[in-house]
Motif scaffolding. Structure first.
Motif, PDB file in Angstrom:
ATOM      1  N   ASN A 296       0.748  -1.123  -0.207  1.00 20.49           N
ATOM      2  CA  ASN A 296       0.031  -0.163  -0.099  1.00 20.49           C
ATOM      3  C   ASN A 296       0.823   1.338  -0.093  1.00 20.49           C
ATOM      4  OD1 ASN A 296      -2.215   1.921   0.632  1.00 20.49           O
ATOM      5  ND2 ASN A 296      -1.280   1.761   2.703  1.00 20.49           N
ATOM      6  N   ILE A 297       0.458   2.308  -0.653  1.00 22.85           N
ATOM      7  CA  ILE A 297       1.152   3.652  -0.817  1.00 22.85           C
ATOM      8  C   ILE A 297       0.352   4.526  -0.616  1.00 22.85           C
ATOM      9  CG2 ILE A 297       0.916   4.272  -3.140  1.00 22.85           C
ATOM     10  CD1 ILE A 297       3.981   4.708  -3.170  1.00 22.85           C
ATOM     11  N   GLY A 298      -1.129   4.376  -0.164  1.00 22.44           N
ATOM     12  CA  GLY A 298      -1.768   5.420   0.390  1.00 22.44           C
ATOM     13  C   GLY A 298      -1.679   5.582   2.130  1.00 22.44           C
ATOM     14  N   HIS A 299      -2.157   6.582   2.652  1.00 24.03           N
ATOM     15  CA  HIS A 299      -1.625   7.123   3.964  1.00 24.03           C
ATOM     16  C   HIS A 299      -2.059   6.206   4.949  1.00 24.03           C
ATOM     17  CE1 HIS A 299      -0.245  10.149   6.588  1.00 24.03           C
ATOM     18  NE2 HIS A 299      -1.262   9.888   7.382  1.00 24.03           N
ATOM     19  N   PHE A 300      -3.218   5.690   4.927  1.00 20.64           N
ATOM     20  CA  PHE A 300      -3.534   4.694   6.422  1.00 20.64           C
ATOM     21  C   PHE A 300      -3.446   3.190   5.816  1.00 20.64           C
ATOM     22  CE2 PHE A 300      -5.520   8.497   8.309  1.00 20.64           C
ATOM     23  CZ  PHE A 300      -4.686   8.382   9.272  1.00 20.64           C
ATOM     24  N   ASP A 301      -3.374   2.453   6.841  1.00 21.81           N
ATOM     25  CA  ASP A 301      -3.285   0.906   6.511  1.00 21.81           C
ATOM     26  C   ASP A 301      -4.340   0.121   6.542  1.00 21.81           C
ATOM     27  OD1 ASP A 301      -4.025   1.168   9.112  1.00 21.81           O
ATOM     28  OD2 ASP A 301      -2.845  -0.530   9.802  1.00 21.81           O
ATOM     29  N   ASN A 302      -5.599   0.934   6.272  1.00 18.63           N
ATOM     30  CA  ASN A 302      -6.846   0.113   6.159  1.00 18.63           C
ATOM     31  C   ASN A 302      -7.251  -0.264   4.451  1.00 18.63           C
ATOM     32  OD1 ASN A 302      -7.114   2.749   5.557  1.00 18.63           O
ATOM     33  ND2 ASN A 302      -9.203   2.818   6.736  1.00 18.63           N
ATOM     34  N   GLU A 303      -6.278   0.014   3.829  1.00 17.85           N
ATOM     35  CA  GLU A 303      -6.424  -0.093   2.247  1.00 17.85           C
ATOM     36  C   GLU A 303      -6.489  -1.688   2.314  1.00 17.85           C
ATOM     37  OE1 GLU A 303      -5.390   2.270  -0.903  1.00 17.85           O
ATOM     38  OE2 GLU A 303      -5.115   3.967   0.496  1.00 17.85           O
ATOM     39  N   ILE A 304      -5.465  -2.402   2.892  1.00 16.32           N
ATOM     40  CA  ILE A 304      -5.433  -3.790   2.735  1.00 16.32           C
ATOM     41  C   ILE A 304      -5.776  -4.495   4.034  1.00 16.32           C
ATOM     42  CG2 ILE A 304      -3.549  -5.801   2.468  1.00 16.32           C
ATOM     43  CD1 ILE A 304      -1.864  -3.393   1.093  1.00 16.32           C
ATOM     44  N   ASP A 305      -6.696  -5.587   4.053  1.00 12.44           N
ATOM     45  CA  ASP A 305      -7.219  -5.996   5.063  1.00 12.44           C
ATOM     46  C   ASP A 305      -6.418  -7.031   5.819  1.00 12.44           C
ATOM     47  OD1 ASP A 305      -9.080  -7.165   6.840  1.00 12.44           O
ATOM     48  OD2 ASP A 305      -9.829  -8.742   5.320  1.00 12.44           O
ATOM     49  N   MET A 306      -5.347  -6.233   6.529  1.00  8.53           N
ATOM     50  CA  MET A 306      -4.344  -7.072   7.221  1.00  8.53           C
ATOM     51  C   MET A 306      -4.869  -7.950   8.214  1.00  8.53           C
ATOM     52  SD  MET A 306      -1.567  -6.720   5.713  1.00  8.53           S
ATOM     53  CE  MET A 306      -0.652  -7.463   6.627  1.00  8.53           C
ATOM     54  N   ALA A 307      -6.086  -7.234   9.087  1.00  7.59           N
ATOM     55  CA  ALA A 307      -6.711  -8.068  10.120  1.00  7.59           C
ATOM     56  C   ALA A 307      -7.389  -9.309   9.758  1.00  7.59           C
ATOM     57  CB  ALA A 307      -7.563  -7.076  10.862  1.00  7.59           C
ATOM     58  N   GLY A 308      -7.804  -9.121   8.741  1.00  9.40           N
ATOM     59  CA  GLY A 308      -8.699 -10.404   7.951  1.00  9.40           C
ATOM     60  C   GLY A 308      -7.552 -11.408   7.533  1.00  9.40           C
ATOM     61  N   LEU A 309      -6.402 -11.075   6.969  1.00 11.38           N
ATOM     62  CA  LEU A 309      -5.336 -11.903   6.674  1.00 11.38           C
ATOM     63  C   LEU A 309      -5.006 -12.628   7.587  1.00 11.38           C
ATOM     64  CD1 LEU A 309      -3.652 -12.878   3.963  1.00 11.38           C
ATOM     65  CD2 LEU A 309      -1.896 -11.122   4.902  1.00 11.38           C
ATOM     66  N   ALA A 310      -4.536 -11.897   8.816  1.00  8.23           N
ATOM     67  CA  ALA A 310      -4.337 -12.786   9.985  1.00  8.23           C
ATOM     68  C   ALA A 310      -5.092 -13.871  10.497  1.00  8.23           C
ATOM     69  CB  ALA A 310      -3.980 -11.662  11.207  1.00  8.23           C
ATOM     70  N   LYS A 311      -6.528 -13.696  10.323  1.00  9.48           N
ATOM     71  CA  LYS A 311      -7.450 -14.605  10.827  1.00  9.48           C
ATOM     72  C   LYS A 311      -7.687 -15.796   9.755  1.00  9.48           C
ATOM     73  CE  LYS A 311     -10.065 -11.080  13.470  1.00  9.48           C
ATOM     74  NZ  LYS A 311     -10.612  -9.796  12.831  1.00  9.48           N
ATOM     75  N   VAL A 312      -7.085 -15.664   8.764  1.00  8.61           N
ATOM     76  CA  VAL A 312      -7.266 -17.090   7.761  1.00  8.61           C
ATOM     77  C   VAL A 312      -6.820 -18.169   8.642  1.00  8.61           C
ATOM     78  CG1 VAL A 312      -6.624 -17.844   5.663  1.00  8.61           C
ATOM     79  CG2 VAL A 312      -7.012 -15.610   5.599  1.00  8.61           C
ATOM     80  N   PRO A 313      -7.823 -19.160   8.731  1.00 11.23           N
ATOM     81  CA  PRO A 313      -7.345 -20.487   9.303  1.00 11.23           C
ATOM     82  C   PRO A 313      -6.285 -21.250   8.780  1.00 11.23           C
ATOM     83  CG  PRO A 313      -9.670 -20.597   8.897  1.00 11.23           C
ATOM     84  CD  PRO A 313      -9.034 -19.211   8.132  1.00 11.23           C
ATOM     85  N   GLY A 314      -5.078 -21.342   9.700  1.00  7.67           N
ATOM     86  CA  GLY A 314      -4.119 -21.918   9.481  1.00  7.67           C
ATOM     87  C   GLY A 314      -3.010 -21.147   8.783  1.00  7.67           C
ATOM     88  N   ILE A 315      -3.153 -19.883   8.721  1.00 10.95           N
ATOM     89  CA  ILE A 315      -2.146 -18.934   8.004  1.00 10.95           C
ATOM     90  C   ILE A 315      -0.944 -18.719   8.788  1.00 10.95           C
ATOM     91  CG2 ILE A 315      -2.871 -16.666   8.594  1.00 10.95           C
ATOM     92  CD1 ILE A 315      -2.546 -16.006   5.544  1.00 10.95           C
ATOM     93  N   VAL A 316       0.217 -18.694   8.241  1.00 11.38           N
ATOM     94  CA  VAL A 316       1.420 -18.470   9.069  1.00 11.38           C
ATOM     95  C   VAL A 316       2.364 -17.439   8.461  1.00 11.38           C
ATOM     96  CG1 VAL A 316       3.564 -19.349   9.756  1.00 11.38           C
ATOM     97  CG2 VAL A 316       1.655 -21.019   9.550  1.00 11.38           C
ATOM     98  N   LYS A 317       2.568 -16.292   9.583  1.00 11.06           N
ATOM     99  CA  LYS A 317       3.301 -15.176   9.062  1.00 11.06           C
ATOM    100  C   LYS A 317       4.758 -15.248   9.537  1.00 11.06           C
ATOM    101  CE  LYS A 317       3.601 -10.300  10.499  1.00 11.06           C
ATOM    102  NZ  LYS A 317       3.405  -8.985  11.491  1.00 11.06           N
ATOM    103  N   ASP A 318       5.629 -14.889   8.663  1.00 12.75           N
ATOM    104  CA  ASP A 318       7.028 -15.108   8.896  1.00 12.75           C
ATOM    105  C   ASP A 318       7.874 -13.679   8.530  1.00 12.75           C
ATOM    106  OD1 ASP A 318       9.487 -16.212   9.806  1.00 12.75           O
ATOM    107  OD2 ASP A 318       9.726 -16.855   7.809  1.00 12.75           O
ATOM    108  N   GLU A 319       8.702 -13.278   9.293  1.00 11.93           N
ATOM    109  CA  GLU A 319       9.368 -12.074   8.785  1.00 11.93           C
ATOM    110  C   GLU A 319      10.694 -12.534   8.206  1.00 11.93           C
ATOM    111  OE1 GLU A 319       9.540  -8.496  11.228  1.00 11.93           O
ATOM    112  OE2 GLU A 319      11.699  -8.806  11.477  1.00 11.93           O
ATOM    113  N   VAL A 320      10.788 -11.775   6.901  1.00 12.23           N
ATOM    114  CA  VAL A 320      11.959 -12.206   5.999  1.00 12.23           C
ATOM    115  C   VAL A 320      13.091 -10.989   6.557  1.00 12.23           C
ATOM    116  CG1 VAL A 320      12.942 -11.943   3.701  1.00 12.23           C
ATOM    117  CG2 VAL A 320      10.685 -12.626   4.245  1.00 12.23           C
ATOM    118  N   LYS A 321      12.511  -9.862   6.864  1.00  7.37           N
ATOM    119  CA  LYS A 321      13.289  -8.870   7.376  1.00  7.37           C
ATOM    120  C   LYS A 321      12.301  -7.739   7.743  1.00  7.37           C
ATOM    121  CE  LYS A 321      14.249  -6.664   2.905  1.00  7.37           C
ATOM    122  NZ  LYS A 321      15.460  -6.375   1.776  1.00  7.37           N
ATOM    123  N   PRO A 322      12.849  -6.643   8.420  1.00  5.13           N
ATOM    124  CA  PRO A 322      11.823  -5.635   9.069  1.00  5.13           C
ATOM    125  C   PRO A 322      11.011  -5.147   7.868  1.00  5.13           C
ATOM    126  CG  PRO A 322      13.879  -5.600  10.364  1.00  5.13           C
ATOM    127  CD  PRO A 322      14.117  -6.428   9.275  1.00  5.13           C
TER     128      PRO A 322
END
Ligand code: NAI
Length: 482
Positions: free
Chosen positions: A347-373
């Motif tokens: 996203n390059i718009g001002h606020f972070d609500n353009e992409i549904d990050m909260a919904g992504l985190a709630k996808v059953p079984g999804i795993v988030k991993d940090e490549v780098k900050p």
């Protein structure tokens, strides 16, 4: 982090590096440097106490030190948790005449990677002025409107005598604002009302903050005059467009180093930012697809040679997705589950609500991993991975260093002139939202011509009379669109 009573940055020892980059940036910011020359003696901002909430970058350091050179006292916070350049923040805190052992600069409260709670604490610190009559600023310089929002919400809740338990608007982020205001209401039930009464005005940097100001003006809740800096021609038609043309690919490259040529890239929104982003990726050889809701912008995109489609049409086949709308819920979790393996989403718009990050985190079984900050993979249960930049926050400042100096010189010269207008001519600006007078907009452009070797044609008096303008401008009517 290094902290004294009156600033908080990541590491003061970065100030030496920061100062070197500030010195290089000054040469690339001719508008700001010529304002220092023009107004250095007159000191039009003497007596101004400016609270700034704007990405704490090298370019912003040159802005801050310009305001100081014009007589202002300044306190600063960043307007995004990831956008601070720690060496710039350190150099501003140390100041041109100080050393890391003996800082003499401007109180700045900003570091890269703040928590949301820390973010709002920093905003409060920038708004709280020790050893002054009212304990607050008399001018605000805002980007996205968070400092203005804190003041307005503070006043609203002080009038009501209480702070609501929750907010429907943005439960997570807004929760910290409510917590902060509940505390200040207990400590000093008139804090924000007193602060607001001293404010001569706010100058607002971006589309999203300007949108908030017009809403408050319409509701009748706006507490002080505002200049909409974003809609200066030398701001939105330059920073939003040419700035993003530079910093979008910079962010994608630094984050992923993926080859852009030949890929299919979707840009959601074809406003000023979207136009710059589309050109940026096309310049790298991507096949760019635009999504739009506005028929005028959709037609522009088509005539500029882009395919215009819906997200649904291309979500399963595109490689790179960028939101530029300033609107909410553009790419939802359900969309991301349909994307290709290793699709890049940012996203390059001002606020972070353009992409549904909260919904992504709630996808059953999804795993988030940090490549780098600020670069994360999200792996779905079937093994497919997508790459999300800056946790859905604006990626050009999260993954790269934002816009380069020369374009920010235009925006920040507009900002400085807007601060001078509101501070020195309060009688000309009753409560309301204004744009910068066109002669100042033209002045800002003029200040940037020499550096690019531009030779401007001088209008002859008969020609000026024929088209009905003055030889010295303004050259266009207020409704001209450029
Ligand atoms: P704009 O209003 O010119 O463009 C936004 C476009 O998005 C409009 O054409 C609108 O029709 C379109 N849009 C709205 N909803 C849509 C949807 N659901 N699907 C597709 N398109 C949709 O605004 P501008 O100036 O381009 O700014 C956009 C955002 O970028 C704002 O949040 C602004 O604050 C921010 N911004 C970010 C910068 C950065 O460096 N990251 C620089 C300048 C602005």
């Amino acid at each position: 982090s290094t902290s004294t009573a009156d600033f908080k940055v990541a590491d003061l020892s970065l100030a030496v590096f920061g100062r070197k980059e500030i010195t290089l940036a000054e040469h690339e910011m001719p508008g700001l440097m010529s304002l220092r020359e023009e107004y250095g003696t007159a000191q039009p901002l003497a007596g101004a106490r400016v609270t700034g909430s704007l990405h704490m970058t090298v370019q912003t350091a040159v802005l801050i030190e310009t305001l100081v050179a014009l007589g202002a006292e300044v306190r600063w916070a960043s307007c995004n948790i990831f956008s601070t350049q720690d060496h710039a923040a350190a150099a501003v805190a140390v100041g041109p005449d100080g050393t890391p052992d003996n800082p003499k600069g401007v109180p700045v409260f900003a570091w890269k990677g703040e928590s949301l709670e820390e973010y709002w604490w920093c905003t409060e610190q920038a708004l709280t002025w020790p050893n002054t009559p009212t304990g607050g600023p008399n001018m605000i310089l805002d980007d996205g409107g968070d400092a203005t929002l804190l003041l307005h919400k503070g006043v609203e809740f002080e009038k009501a005598g209480s702070v609501p338990a929750t907010s429907p608007e943005d439960p997570e982020e807004y929760g910290y604002v409510l917590g902060l205001l509940r505390r200040t209401l207990g400590e000093n039930p008139q804090k924000w009302t007193q602060l607001a009464s001293e404010i001569r005005g706010v100058t607002e940097e971006t589309t999203t903050g300007v949108h908030r100001l017009y809403e408050m003006q319409q509701d009748g809740t706006l507490l002080f005059p505002a200049i909409n800096v974003n809609d200066a021609v030398t701001k939105s038609k330059f920073d939003n467009k040419y700035g993003c043309r530079h910093s979008l690919v910079d962010g994608i490259n630094r984050a992923t180093d993926v080859l852009i040529g030949g890929k299919v890239a979707v840009i959601c929104g074809y406003g000023d930012v979207g136009k710059g982003c589309a050109e940026s990726l096309r310049g790298q050889g991507a096949r760019v697809v635009i999504t739009e809701i506005d028929p005028i912008c959709a037609l522009q995109a088509a005539m500029d040679g882009y395919q215009v489609a819906t997200l649904d049409d291309v979500v399963e086949t595109a490689d790179i997705f960028v939101t530029t709308t300033g609107n909410r819920d553009i790419i939802m979790a359900a969309d991301m589950t349909r994307m290709k393996h290793q699709a890049i989403v940012g996203n390059i718009g001002h606020f972070d609500n353009e992409i549904d990050m909260a919904g992504l985190a709630k996808v059953p079984g999804i795993v988030k991993d940090e490549v780098k900050p600020q670069v994360h993979t999200w792996t779905f249960p079937d093994g497919k991975t997508i790459i999300v930049l800056s946790e859905g926050r604006l990626l050009n400042l999260g993954n790269a260093t934002g816009h380069p100096s020369f374009v920010m010189s235009n925006s920040f010269t507009d900002q400085t002139l807007a601060q001078i207008e509101l501070f020195t001519k309060p009688e000309e600006y009753p409560i309301g939202v204004y744009v910068l007078p066109k002669h100042l907009d033209e002045k800002v452009a003029r200040l940037h011509l020499d550096a690019l070797g531009v030779r401007l044609t001088t209008l002859r008096p008969e020609q000026a009379a024929y088209i009905g303008v003055k030889v010295e401008g303004p050259y266009k009517s207020d409704h001209y669109r450029y």
